[in-house]
Design an enzyme around this catalytic site. Structure first.
Site, PDB file in Angstrom:
ATOM      1  N   GLU A 159       0.795  -1.254   0.022  1.00 31.09           N
ATOM      2  CA  GLU A 159       0.054   0.110  -0.004  1.00 31.09           C
ATOM      3  C   GLU A 159       0.889   1.254   0.018  1.00 31.09           C
ATOM      4  OE1 GLU A 159      -2.887  -0.261   2.996  1.00 31.09           O
ATOM      5  OE2 GLU A 159      -3.765  -2.095   2.369  1.00 31.09           O
ATOM      6  N   ASN A 202       2.178  -5.161  -3.249  1.00 26.70           N
ATOM      7  CA  ASN A 202       0.658  -5.582  -2.574  1.00 26.70           C
ATOM      8  C   ASN A 202      -0.044  -4.165  -2.615  1.00 26.70           C
ATOM      9  OD1 ASN A 202      -1.258  -7.784  -2.000  1.00 26.70           O
ATOM     10  ND2 ASN A 202      -1.277  -6.808   0.118  1.00 26.70           N
ATOM     11  N   HIS A 238     -10.480  -6.544  -1.682  1.00 24.79           N
ATOM     12  CA  HIS A 238     -11.528  -6.069  -0.614  1.00 24.79           C
ATOM     13  C   HIS A 238     -12.656  -5.597  -1.441  1.00 24.79           C
ATOM     14  CE1 HIS A 238      -9.021  -7.516   2.501  1.00 24.79           C
ATOM     15  NE2 HIS A 238      -8.033  -6.605   2.399  1.00 24.79           N
ATOM     16  N   GLU A 268      -6.294 -10.793  -0.672  1.00 29.74           N
ATOM     17  CA  GLU A 268      -7.003 -10.682   0.419  1.00 29.74           C
ATOM     18  C   GLU A 268      -8.495 -10.595   0.099  1.00 29.74           C
ATOM     19  OE1 GLU A 268      -5.506  -7.021   2.479  1.00 29.74           O
ATOM     20  OE2 GLU A 268      -3.310  -7.513   2.019  1.00 29.74           O
ATOM     21  N   ASP A 270     -12.248 -10.577  -0.218  1.00 30.43           N
ATOM     22  CA  ASP A 270     -13.501 -10.798   0.799  1.00 30.43           C
ATOM     23  C   ASP A 270     -14.641  -9.883   0.013  1.00 30.43           C
ATOM     24  OD1 ASP A 270     -12.669  -8.546   1.685  1.00 30.43           O
ATOM     25  OD2 ASP A 270     -12.340  -8.998   3.705  1.00 30.43           O
TER      26      ASP A 270
END
Length: 347
Positions: A159, A202, A238, A268, A270
């Site tokens: 990030e 990432n 996400h 990651e 979801d």
């Protein structure tokens, strides 16, 4: 089900976890079995809940369904290095997770070495370039060498790109004190500590074609041009049930990174349930998004599909019920969607 939060000693409970047994005759294949047959890493983030004796469903689900795991928080800098002294680094929880993964034949992704949001207070006290470069080198070298070949995939930098206009690098990143090449430095140090490891950048909100993914593309293309040892890109994913793989241009976006010769990984995943409609309708839409994400991942020959957690019970976004197992570890329609894709995609 009653899932209490009490915990026993990590080492004792780690040793109690057993390898997932072979499928019995007539038993439906697990995600793990189908993903492994494709050479795909499929799994999710794990936490101390893995060692909670009052919640055996957590470990049972992880070991039955995942062939890969990533520490949700235990390998972040703030968890390991509250002190700059490497003799005081705290590896116990992370080591227990790695030991469990090894026992159960699972690959471990290392997450994450350099992230502004997990930097402990002592990092922010460093205001001189040479001192920050030395601190980064010491930390990365110590951590990567500690795990050695037990971890051969690392999110080296996480990030670093801002959400602001033009998507420059973050101006609140304490590691930027090390100079404009601090990202390249991190990758070079990680590579020196473990030349066998696959090293990734990432980030979030980069799944589709947009300004931030363009900035990430320019960043990693520049690193490659400078000979920096970067091997992959992680797309956090996400998302929520309004996300459209097609409308976002996700496959074209992932493919351009693959065309650079990089590993592509969804790291990651979801998918929160949002909007109107019945619970059944929301679950169906969630399943559709999960299925489309995995299909797109496979279409570009991605190497990993990692979810951020195990069940809705312990998800960091629990209110949105974003994972493929509900709060009682019952398989949701999204689980079935992933199974179907693994069984049929490309066949």
């Amino acid at each position: 089900m009653n899932h209490q939060k009490s915990r026993l000693g990590l080492a004792v409970l780690a040793l109690s976890l057993s390898v997932t047994p072979a499928l019995a005759s007539g038993q439906a294949p697990s995600l793990r079995t189908l993903a492994s047959a494709r050479g795909l890493l499929l799994g999710g983030a794990i936490s101390g809940e893995l060692f909670n004796a009052d919640n055996p469903d957590e470990a049972a689900t992880i070991n039955r369904e995942y062939n890969a795991v990533v520490a949700e928080n235990a390998m972040k800098m703030r968890a390991i290095a509250n002190s700059p002294d490497p003799d005081n680094y705290l590896f116990a929880t992370a080591d227990a997770m790695v030991a469990s993964a090894q026992k159960n034949g699972q690959t471990v992704r290392g997450h994450t070495l350099i992230w502004h949001d997990s930097a402990p207070a002592w990092v922010y006290e460093i205001q001189e370039k040479t001192a920050m470069r030395a601190a980064m080198t010491q930390y990365i070298t110590t951590v990567v060498k500690h795990f050695g070949n037990r971890i051969n995939i690392w999110d080296v930098v996480n990030e670093a790109i801002s959400d602001g206009p033009g998507n420059p690098l973050r101006n609140n990143n304490p590691f930027a004190v090390a100079g404009p090449d601090f990202i390249a430095l991190a990758f070079r140090m990680a590579h020196a500590a473990n030349p066998a490891a696959r090293l990734c950048y990432n980030d979030y909100s980069v799944e589709g074609l947009n300004g931030k993914s363009n900035a990430m593309y320019a960043l990693v293309k520049g690193l490659l041009a400078d000979g920096v040892p970067i091997h992959g890109v992680g797309f956090q994913s996400h998302l929520d049930t309004n996300f459209s793989v097609r409308d976002s241009g996700m496959q074209a976006n992932l493919q351009r990174f693959r065309d650079l010769g990089l590993d592509v990984q969804l790291t990651e995943v979801d998918v929160q349930m949002v909007g109107s409609g019945s619970e059944k309708e929301k679950l169906a839409r969630q399943a559709q998004v999960y299925g489309e994400l995995l299909s797109t991942c496979l279409a570009v020959k991605c190497s990993a599909f990692m979810m951020w957690g195990v069940s809705d019970l312990t998800s960091w976004r629990a209110g949105g019920k974003p994972l493929i197992f509900d709060g009682d570890y019952v398989k949701k329609p999204a689980y079935g969607a992933l199974i179907k894709v693994l069984q049929t995609a490309g066949k």
